[in-house]
Write an enzyme that holds these catalytic residues in place. Sequence first.
Site, PDB file in Angstrom:
ATOM      1  N   ARG A 154      15.534 -27.528  14.083  1.00 55.03           N
ATOM      2  CA  ARG A 154      15.372 -28.953  13.796  1.00 55.03           C
ATOM      3  C   ARG A 154      16.601 -29.759  14.164  1.00 55.03           C
ATOM      4  NH1 ARG A 154      11.291 -28.685   9.692  1.00 55.03           N
ATOM      5  NH2 ARG A 154      10.684 -30.754   9.039  1.00 55.03           N
ATOM      6  N   LYS A 172       1.760 -28.766  13.180  1.00 58.71           N
ATOM      7  CA  LYS A 172       2.422 -27.473  13.408  1.00 58.71           C
ATOM      8  C   LYS A 172       1.774 -26.389  12.539  1.00 58.71           C
ATOM      9  CE  LYS A 172       6.455 -29.218  12.118  1.00 58.71           C
ATOM     10  NZ  LYS A 172       6.094 -30.629  11.820  1.00 58.71           N
ATOM     11  N   ARG A 188       1.978 -31.812  -1.683  1.00 58.55           N
ATOM     12  CA  ARG A 188       3.423 -31.581  -1.631  1.00 58.55           C
ATOM     13  C   ARG A 188       4.162 -32.779  -2.220  1.00 58.55           C
ATOM     14  NH1 ARG A 188       4.661 -29.529   4.455  1.00 58.55           N
ATOM     15  NH2 ARG A 188       6.398 -30.966   4.164  1.00 58.55           N
ATOM     16  N   ARG A 199      11.540 -38.931   6.353  1.00 59.48           N
ATOM     17  CA  ARG A 199      11.384 -37.709   7.172  1.00 59.48           C
ATOM     18  C   ARG A 199      11.248 -38.078   8.645  1.00 59.48           C
ATOM     19  NH1 ARG A 199       6.386 -35.370   4.077  1.00 59.48           N
ATOM     20  NH2 ARG A 199       6.330 -33.739   5.666  1.00 59.48           N
ATOM     21  N   ARG A 240      -3.018 -34.833   2.842  1.00 57.86           N
ATOM     22  CA  ARG A 240      -2.909 -33.361   2.967  1.00 57.86           C
ATOM     23  C   ARG A 240      -2.971 -32.666   1.609  1.00 57.86           C
ATOM     24  NH1 ARG A 240       1.869 -30.871   6.277  1.00 57.86           N
ATOM     25  NH2 ARG A 240       3.049 -32.347   5.034  1.00 57.86           N
TER      26      ARG A 240
HETATM   27  P1  AP5 Z   1       0.037 -30.008   9.284  1.00 58.46           P
HETATM   28  O1  AP5 Z   1      -0.472 -29.068  10.296  1.00 58.46           O
HETATM   29  O2  AP5 Z   1       0.209 -29.512   7.881  1.00 58.46           O
HETATM   30  O3  AP5 Z   1       1.358 -30.752   9.803  1.00 58.46           O
HETATM   31  P2  AP5 Z   1       2.830 -30.198  10.101  1.00 58.46           P
HETATM   32  O4  AP5 Z   1       3.185 -30.535  11.499  1.00 58.46           O
HETATM   33  O5  AP5 Z   1       2.945 -28.770   9.691  1.00 58.46           O
HETATM   34  O6  AP5 Z   1       3.647 -31.190   9.167  1.00 58.46           O
HETATM   35  P3  AP5 Z   1       4.725 -30.931   8.010  1.00 58.46           P
HETATM   36  O7  AP5 Z   1       4.676 -32.155   7.140  1.00 58.46           O
HETATM   37  O8  AP5 Z   1       4.534 -29.617   7.345  1.00 58.46           O
HETATM   38  O9  AP5 Z   1       6.030 -30.932   8.833  1.00 58.46           O
HETATM   39  P4  AP5 Z   1       7.454 -31.189   8.348  1.00 58.46           P
HETATM   40  O10 AP5 Z   1       8.214 -30.825   9.543  1.00 58.46           O
HETATM   41  O11 AP5 Z   1       7.700 -32.549   7.802  1.00 58.46           O
HETATM   42  O12 AP5 Z   1       7.580 -30.258   7.052  1.00 58.46           O
HETATM   43  P5  AP5 Z   1       8.214 -28.808   6.805  1.00 58.46           P
HETATM   44  O13 AP5 Z   1       7.390 -28.121   5.802  1.00 58.46           O
HETATM   45  O14 AP5 Z   1       8.507 -28.134   8.104  1.00 58.46           O
HETATM   46  O15 AP5 Z   1      -0.958 -31.273   9.273  1.00 58.46           O
HETATM   47  C1  AP5 Z   1      -0.748 -32.379   8.422  1.00 58.46           C
HETATM   48  C2  AP5 Z   1      -2.098 -32.869   7.875  1.00 58.46           C
HETATM   49  O16 AP5 Z   1      -2.871 -33.401   8.948  1.00 58.46           O
HETATM   50  C3  AP5 Z   1      -2.946 -31.758   7.254  1.00 58.46           C
HETATM   51  O17 AP5 Z   1      -3.636 -32.290   6.162  1.00 58.46           O
HETATM   52  C4  AP5 Z   1      -3.904 -31.354   8.377  1.00 58.46           C
HETATM   53  O18 AP5 Z   1      -5.150 -30.884   7.866  1.00 58.46           O
HETATM   54  C5  AP5 Z   1      -4.088 -32.667   9.143  1.00 58.46           C
HETATM   55  N1  AP5 Z   1      -4.212 -32.464  10.588  1.00 58.46           N
HETATM   56  C6  AP5 Z   1      -3.548 -31.550  11.362  1.00 58.46           C
HETATM   57  N2  AP5 Z   1      -3.910 -31.692  12.666  1.00 58.46           N
HETATM   58  C7  AP5 Z   1      -4.800 -32.726  12.698  1.00 58.46           C
HETATM   59  C8  AP5 Z   1      -5.516 -33.358  13.764  1.00 58.46           C
HETATM   60  N3  AP5 Z   1      -5.380 -32.928  15.030  1.00 58.46           N
HETATM   61  N4  AP5 Z   1      -6.332 -34.395  13.443  1.00 58.46           N
HETATM   62  C9  AP5 Z   1      -6.463 -34.814  12.158  1.00 58.46           C
HETATM   63  N5  AP5 Z   1      -5.818 -34.258  11.118  1.00 58.46           N
HETATM   64  C10 AP5 Z   1      -4.987 -33.223  11.382  1.00 58.46           C
HETATM   65  O19 AP5 Z   1       9.627 -29.187   6.176  1.00 58.46           O
HETATM   66  C11 AP5 Z   1       9.741 -29.800   4.908  1.00 58.46           C
HETATM   67  C12 AP5 Z   1      11.204 -30.077   4.582  1.00 58.46           C
HETATM   68  O20 AP5 Z   1      11.935 -28.843   4.505  1.00 58.46           O
HETATM   69  C13 AP5 Z   1      11.983 -30.914   5.617  1.00 58.46           C
HETATM   70  O21 AP5 Z   1      11.768 -32.301   5.416  1.00 58.46           O
HETATM   71  C14 AP5 Z   1      13.422 -30.472   5.357  1.00 58.46           C
HETATM   72  O22 AP5 Z   1      13.959 -31.126   4.231  1.00 58.46           O
HETATM   73  C15 AP5 Z   1      13.266 -28.997   5.035  1.00 58.46           C
HETATM   74  N6  AP5 Z   1      13.396 -28.125   6.234  1.00 58.46           N
HETATM   75  C16 AP5 Z   1      12.411 -27.388   6.804  1.00 58.46           C
HETATM   76  N7  AP5 Z   1      12.861 -26.755   7.895  1.00 58.46           N
HETATM   77  C17 AP5 Z   1      14.172 -27.083   8.025  1.00 58.46           C
HETATM   78  C18 AP5 Z   1      15.178 -26.773   8.987  1.00 58.46           C
HETATM   79  N8  AP5 Z   1      14.922 -25.969  10.030  1.00 58.46           N
HETATM   80  N9  AP5 Z   1      16.412 -27.315   8.835  1.00 58.46           N
HETATM   81  C19 AP5 Z   1      16.678 -28.120   7.777  1.00 58.46           C
HETATM   82  N10 AP5 Z   1      15.779 -28.469   6.837  1.00 58.46           N
HETATM   83  C20 AP5 Z   1      14.521 -27.958   6.952  1.00 58.46           C
HETATM   84 ZN    ZN Z   2       4.010 -27.793   8.136  1.00 53.03          ZN
END
Ligand code: AP5
Ligand code: ZN
Length: 217
Positions: free
Chosen positions: A89, A13, A161, A172, A128
Site C-alpha cells: 500500500r 479486491k 465493518r 481512506r 457491505r
Molecule cells: P470488496 O470486494 O469487499 O472491496 P475491497 O476492494 O476488498 O475493499 P476494502 O474496503 O476491503 O479495501 P480497503 O483497501 O479499504 O480495506 P482493507 O481491509 O484492505 O467490495 C466492497 C463492496 O462492494 C462489497 O459489499 C461487495 O459485495 C461490493 N462489490 C464488489 N464488487 C462489486 C461490483 N463489481 N459491483 C457492485 N458491487 C460490488 O484495509 C482496511 C484498513 O487496514 C486500511 O484502511 C488500513 O488502515 C489497514 N491496512 C490494511 N492493509 C494495510 C497495509 N498494507 N499497510 C498499512 N495499513 C493497512
Molecule cells: Zn477488502
Amino acid sequence: MRMILIGPPGAGKGTQAPKIKDKYCVCHLATGDMLRAQVAKKTALGREAKKIMDQGGLVSDDIMINMIKNELATNKECQNGFILDGFPRTVTQAEGLDEMLKRENKPLKHAIELKIDDQLLVDRITGRLIHPASGRSYHKIFNPPKEFMKDDVTGEPLIQRSDDNAETLSKRLSTYHAQTSPVVSYYKKTGIWSGVDASKQPGEVWKSILGIFDSKP
Ligand code: AP5
Ligand code: ZN
C-alpha cells in the site's frame, strides 16, 4: 501464480481474490483481514491497528512487511503462490516485497489494478456486510446473502465493518490517493501491471481478470 490486487476501498479486491484463489490453488492474503483478526483477538497490535483503521490511516510499513513475510514463509497454502490483497500500500512496502521475493527468486507475475471512480465507492462501502471469520463480503443490494444477515457457507451472522461509513471512507480514499497511487505508478514501470474497469458487474470484472491471465500467461 504470484500476484497483487491494487485498488481503492470497495474496488472489489476481496470479491475477486477468492475466485483467483480457487482457480490457481494459491493463498489469498488480505492484510485488512489479518489486522481485523488481531483486533478481534484484542492483541496489542490489534488495539493499535483499530485506532488507525477507524481513522482511515495506515499501519506502519515495518509491521506490515513483517506480517506478509511471516505469512508467506509459514502458510502452507502459499506454497503454490499467492494473491496479495491490500498489500503493498506504500512504495516502501512494494520495495520490501520485491526484496523478499528477489531473495527467493520468485518474482511477481501480475500487479492488477482495479480502476474505479471514487463516487461509485460510497454505496459499495456503506452497503457491505462481512463474515468476520472468513473475510467473505456481501452487499445489501448488489450481492445479498441467501439468508438475511447470514453467511452463505456457515450461516453465521454478518456484520458491518467499523470503518465502513462515509466519513472514514473519505479519509481512506485520501490515504489511497496520497500513498497507494504511487504504488500503481511503481508497477506500471515494471511491465507486470494491468488495469481493469472495476465499475462493471462482478462477473464482468472477473472476465477482464481472466483476459489478463490469458494474454500474459
Ligand atoms: P470488496 O470486494 O469487499 O472491496 P475491497 O476492494 O476488498 O475493499 P476494502 O474496503 O476491503 O479495501 P480497503 O483497501 O479499504 O480495506 P482493507 O481491509 O484492505 O467490495 C466492497 C463492496 O462492494 C462489497 O459489499 C461487495 O459485495 C461490493 N462489490 C464488489 N464488487 C462489486 C461490483 N463489481 N459491483 C457492485 N458491487 C460490488 O484495509 C482496511 C484498513 O487496514 C486500511 O484502511 C488500513 O488502515 C489497514 N491496512 C490494511 N492493509 C494495510 C497495509 N498494507 N499497510 C498499512 N495499513 C493497512
Ligand atoms: Zn477488502
